[in-house]
Scaffold this motif. Structure first.
Motif, PDB file in Angstrom:
ATOM      1  N   ARG A 243       0.440 -21.993   3.986  1.00  0.00           N
ATOM      2  CA  ARG A 243       1.163 -22.903   4.889  1.00  0.00           C
ATOM      3  C   ARG A 243       1.527 -22.142   6.155  1.00  0.00           C
ATOM      4  O   ARG A 243       2.691 -21.804   6.388  1.00  0.00           O
ATOM      5  CB  ARG A 243       2.406 -23.447   4.188  1.00  0.00           C
ATOM      6  CG  ARG A 243       2.101 -24.149   2.861  1.00  0.00           C
ATOM      7  CD  ARG A 243       3.361 -24.599   2.138  1.00  0.00           C
ATOM      8  NE  ARG A 243       4.029 -25.691   2.844  1.00  0.00           N
ATOM      9  CZ  ARG A 243       3.743 -26.962   2.677  1.00  0.00           C
ATOM     10  NH1 ARG A 243       2.769 -27.325   1.838  1.00  0.00           N
ATOM     11  NH2 ARG A 243       4.397 -27.891   3.331  1.00  0.00           N
ATOM     12  N   PRO A 244       0.542 -21.856   6.995  1.00  0.00           N
ATOM     13  CA  PRO A 244       0.741 -20.923   8.110  1.00  0.00           C
ATOM     14  C   PRO A 244       1.684 -21.410   9.195  1.00  0.00           C
ATOM     15  O   PRO A 244       2.281 -20.591   9.901  1.00  0.00           O
ATOM     16  CB  PRO A 244      -0.676 -20.740   8.675  1.00  0.00           C
ATOM     17  CG  PRO A 244      -1.410 -21.981   8.269  1.00  0.00           C
ATOM     18  CD  PRO A 244      -0.854 -22.332   6.919  1.00  0.00           C
TER      19      PRO A 244
ATOM     20  N   LEU B 190      -4.199 -15.200   8.350  1.00  0.00           N
ATOM     21  CA  LEU B 190      -4.253 -16.640   8.060  1.00  0.00           C
ATOM     22  C   LEU B 190      -5.604 -17.049   7.464  1.00  0.00           C
ATOM     23  O   LEU B 190      -6.304 -17.909   7.984  1.00  0.00           O
ATOM     24  CB  LEU B 190      -3.971 -17.457   9.335  1.00  0.00           C
ATOM     25  CG  LEU B 190      -2.611 -17.214  10.005  1.00  0.00           C
ATOM     26  CD1 LEU B 190      -2.487 -18.078  11.252  1.00  0.00           C
ATOM     27  CD2 LEU B 190      -1.462 -17.492   9.044  1.00  0.00           C
TER      28      LEU B 190
ATOM     29  N   ALA C 159      -6.207 -20.771   6.983  1.00  0.00           N
ATOM     30  CA  ALA C 159      -5.844 -21.655   8.090  1.00  0.00           C
ATOM     31  C   ALA C 159      -7.089 -22.328   8.667  1.00  0.00           C
ATOM     32  O   ALA C 159      -8.219 -21.869   8.465  1.00  0.00           O
ATOM     33  CB  ALA C 159      -5.145 -20.855   9.182  1.00  0.00           C
TER      34      ALA C 159
ATOM     35  N   LEU D 279      -7.278 -22.371  14.431  1.00  0.00           N
ATOM     36  CA  LEU D 279      -6.110 -21.493  14.430  1.00  0.00           C
ATOM     37  C   LEU D 279      -6.528 -20.038  14.242  1.00  0.00           C
ATOM     38  O   LEU D 279      -6.032 -19.140  14.933  1.00  0.00           O
ATOM     39  CB  LEU D 279      -5.149 -21.928  13.330  1.00  0.00           C
ATOM     40  CG  LEU D 279      -3.809 -21.195  13.261  1.00  0.00           C
ATOM     41  CD1 LEU D 279      -3.068 -21.276  14.590  1.00  0.00           C
ATOM     42  CD2 LEU D 279      -2.959 -21.777  12.136  1.00  0.00           C
ATOM     43  N   ARG D 280      -7.472 -19.811  13.339  1.00  0.00           N
ATOM     44  CA  ARG D 280      -7.938 -18.434  13.135  1.00  0.00           C
ATOM     45  C   ARG D 280      -8.655 -17.901  14.374  1.00  0.00           C
ATOM     46  O   ARG D 280      -8.600 -16.702  14.661  1.00  0.00           O
ATOM     47  CB  ARG D 280      -8.860 -18.378  11.910  1.00  0.00           C
ATOM     48  CG  ARG D 280      -8.090 -18.419  10.597  1.00  0.00           C
ATOM     49  CD  ARG D 280      -8.996 -18.269   9.390  1.00  0.00           C
ATOM     50  NE  ARG D 280      -9.670 -19.524   9.069  1.00  0.00           N
ATOM     51  CZ  ARG D 280     -10.967 -19.658   8.889  1.00  0.00           C
ATOM     52  NH1 ARG D 280     -11.770 -18.608   9.023  1.00  0.00           N
ATOM     53  NH2 ARG D 280     -11.473 -20.824   8.579  1.00  0.00           N
TER      54      ARG D 280
END
Length: 280
Positions: A68-69, A206, A209, A213-214
């Motif tokens: 849950r980043p 992450l 993720a 996002l990464r």
């Protein structure tokens, strides 16, 4: 903090004021605190927080940045924006949310970890202090330092991030110079424990993720390392070279030109988003 709420203008961030309308003066926190550029310091603030061993132990036991980043980011932004821009009802609602989340976050001291409680006023002071220090650092780098009276007002107003929970107002250092002496001394005492290092690795990789996002993580890591106190870079796994320093400086030069030219309504969009999310 009553002074802050009574002098603040109740309007949506980014809404222009008519020159023919007489209104209350807008507080410095409302003028600056909702700018989305401040989110760039989010990872820096978290790393400073978890380098306090008690905070690090609590976050390691009760947060999961891999699965849950964005949870901590969402929660922090909602809380901060409600304190600065929300109504009394918004502030009460967000405090209830935070207190509910904090309920399970406590444990006695173990063989290799300190005792911690998310309701500990001293730990809440440290978290609020990292948010203030990070926000000011980002603002000064991008826009330049505020005039001293505005900077003093902003500092006083940021105490709301602690006093909105269990931190008594007297814990917040009285002046900016008092804060700087205290904060620098606290930074000197920080320790990147195995708990903190593990949380930092989750935050900065992450693995589960979304791809978008990464893909942003190389920039996040560069900015975070550039903003951290130098003595904490290596313990958190950053390798800071002259080449990285030049990349960081180039990035800052570009941001200083581009970001202030972005319309305020766009820069402050997160405020409206998170207040709607809270109220919904």
């Amino acid at each position: 903090m009553g002074r802050f709420h009574s002098t603040s203008l109740r309007r949506s961030a980014g809404t222009p004021l008519s020159s023919s309308t007489t209104v209350a003066r807008v507080s410095t926190l409302r003028e600056t605190g909702g700018d989305a550029i401040l989110v760039a310091g989010g990872a820096r603030a978290i790393l400073l927080q978890i380098a306090n061993p008690a905070v690090g132990a609590g976050v390691a036991a009760h947060s999961d940045f891999s699965a849950r980043p964005l949870d901590r980011l969402h929660g922090t932004l909602m809380y901060c924006y409600a304190q600065a821009y929300g109504t009394d009802a918004d502030r009460a609602a967000v405090a209830r949310r935070v207190n509910t989340a904090h309920g399970p976050v406590s444990d006695a001291a173990g063989a290799a970890s300190p005792a911690y409680s998310a309701f500990d006023p001293a730990l809440q002071l440290w978290v609020a202090a990292t948010l203030y220090d990070t926000a000011v650092q980002i603002h000064d780098l991008v826009f330049g330092p505020l005039p001293a009276p505005a900077a003093d007002e902003l500092y006083r107003e940021y105490a709301a991030l602690g006093t909105g929970l269990q931190m008594p107002a007297e814990l917040w250092p009285e002046t900016r110079s008092d804060f700087r002496a205290w904060f620098d001394a606290e930074v000197d005492r920080l320790d990147v424990t195995p708990d903190a290092a593990r949380v930092a690795a989750q935050l900065l990789t992450l693995g589960q993720a979304p791809l978008w996002l990464r893909a942003s993580l190389p920039v996040v890591r560069l900015v975070t390392a550039g903003l951290l106190p130098p003595r904490l870079r290596e313990p958190f796994g950053f390798r800071w070279t002259p080449r990285q320093q030049r990349r960081f400086a180039r990035m800052l030069r570009v941001v200083r030109v581009i970001w202030p030219a972005v319309p305020r309504g766009i820069r402050f969009l997160p405020v409206r988003y998170y207040l709607r999310r809270l109220r919904g």
